[in-house]
Design an enzyme around this catalytic site. Sequence first.
Site, PDB file in Angstrom:
ATOM      1  CG  HIS A  92      -2.107   0.729   1.063  1.00  0.00           C
ATOM      2  ND1 HIS A  92      -2.572   2.022   1.538  1.00  0.00           N
ATOM      3  CD2 HIS A  92      -3.436   0.288   0.253  1.00  0.00           C
ATOM      4  CE1 HIS A  92      -3.734   2.544   0.888  1.00  0.00           C
ATOM      5  NE2 HIS A  92      -4.331   1.473   0.368  1.00  0.00           N
ATOM      6  CG  ASP A 150      -8.203   7.579   8.691  1.00  0.00           C
ATOM      7  OD1 ASP A 150      -8.453   7.151   9.922  1.00  0.00           O
ATOM      8  OD2 ASP A 150      -8.050   8.404   8.118  1.00  0.00           O
ATOM      9  CD  GLU A 210      -8.576  11.358  10.169  1.00  0.00           C
ATOM     10  OE1 GLU A 210      -9.181  11.496   9.081  1.00  0.00           O
ATOM     11  OE2 GLU A 210      -8.132  10.031  10.406  1.00  0.00           O
TER      12      GLU A 210
END
Length: 420
Positions: A95, A160, A275
């Site tokens: 990723h 997240d 956030e």
Amino acid sequence: MAINFPIPTNFIDMVFNINRLKSFLTESFFSDHLPTHLRHDSTALSSAATDFGHLVTSTPAAVLFPTSINDLVTLLKLANSRSVPFNVAAKGCGHSVHGQAMAENGVVVEMTSLNNNPSRISISGSADAGFFADVGGEQMWIDVLTATLKHGLAPPSWTDYLYLTVGGTLSNAGISGQTFRYGPQICNVLELDVVTGKGDIVSCSAEKNNELFNSVLGGLGQFGIIVRARIPLFPAPNRVKWVRMLYNNFDEFVKDQEKLILKNSNDDGGLNYLEGLLLMHDGPPDNWRSSFFPPSHHSTIISLVNQHSIIYCLEVAKYYDDRSRHTIDKELDNLLKGLNFLPGYKFEKDVSYVEFLNRVRGGELSLRSQGLWDVPHPWLNLFVPKSRIAEFNSGVFKDIILKRKIANGPILIYPMNRNK
């Protein structure tokens, strides 16, 4: 993550070229291992030559699919047996966005190949001494969540997106909206097992081999391959109050963010997540990361964005369980009292703990169904000091992103406490 060894300038002139590396690896590794462990066919090489970013291509000489930690030890000792060691990179879910999990002309280790062993996630401890999970570096956080929740427990700090490996995020930082309170994931580790660049298996912690411990955590894979992490666990909540509030004034937005993280950083009854994100340009207020705003309010929010060009969204969450379900609304109201968001633009959801933590998954599956997941993903993460954040808003958000309309993806902006 990658372990990189210095390459002399005369390497190109050496007889030991890429084809000989393949031959050497094949002959040396296959002598003690099944042929399927190390591959250099086009399918394996192609998969290891790209990552989530699709911005960089770097082809290895071979790809290792380990079935045990000893396979990694053998590979790294093999690399060190050469006068010029070859590069080795450990790849979890790939990723990264700029080729960090690649090894040009070296060997990429597909860590998820170790995932066939169910005992690679185990829960231990007691109420008095504390609970923890011993987790293989190749395990995904979503699987850690599933395993720990069976015991009513969970780690405190998350990313997240949960479809990432434990070793991958611990080699970076593991940052999200919980960081202001619980610290990043690298600050929530009790112990590690690491395969070093020399091929040694070393256990380390803050008290034992602490130099290696502190180097590997957030070390971008340059100091070893994480093969086990001991993660502290705490009682898991059942549900989450999830709130978004809209601002058209950046100073008020930042002031409220700072107020909340200072107020809630150590309070057991405080917020668990904070956030922020930007809404700009034309289009729906929701993005691929999550569908949050009620459809009946979409046109009003779009009109607000068009009126002010940029709208700042403050996003918070408060966990609760059966014991606090009768008081959660009052607690949340008290926590958010005095904030200066736009009147009438506070939106709330009540969701399960798993639904909240795994909120990005739905957006991923939607993009995959449209063929939009495996496209180039330029992505940039920056730490900006408080003293320059207003200038960043005017110089970057307004003068670059807004004027040139260059951003189609999510733009997140949220504060952290330095002492975490």
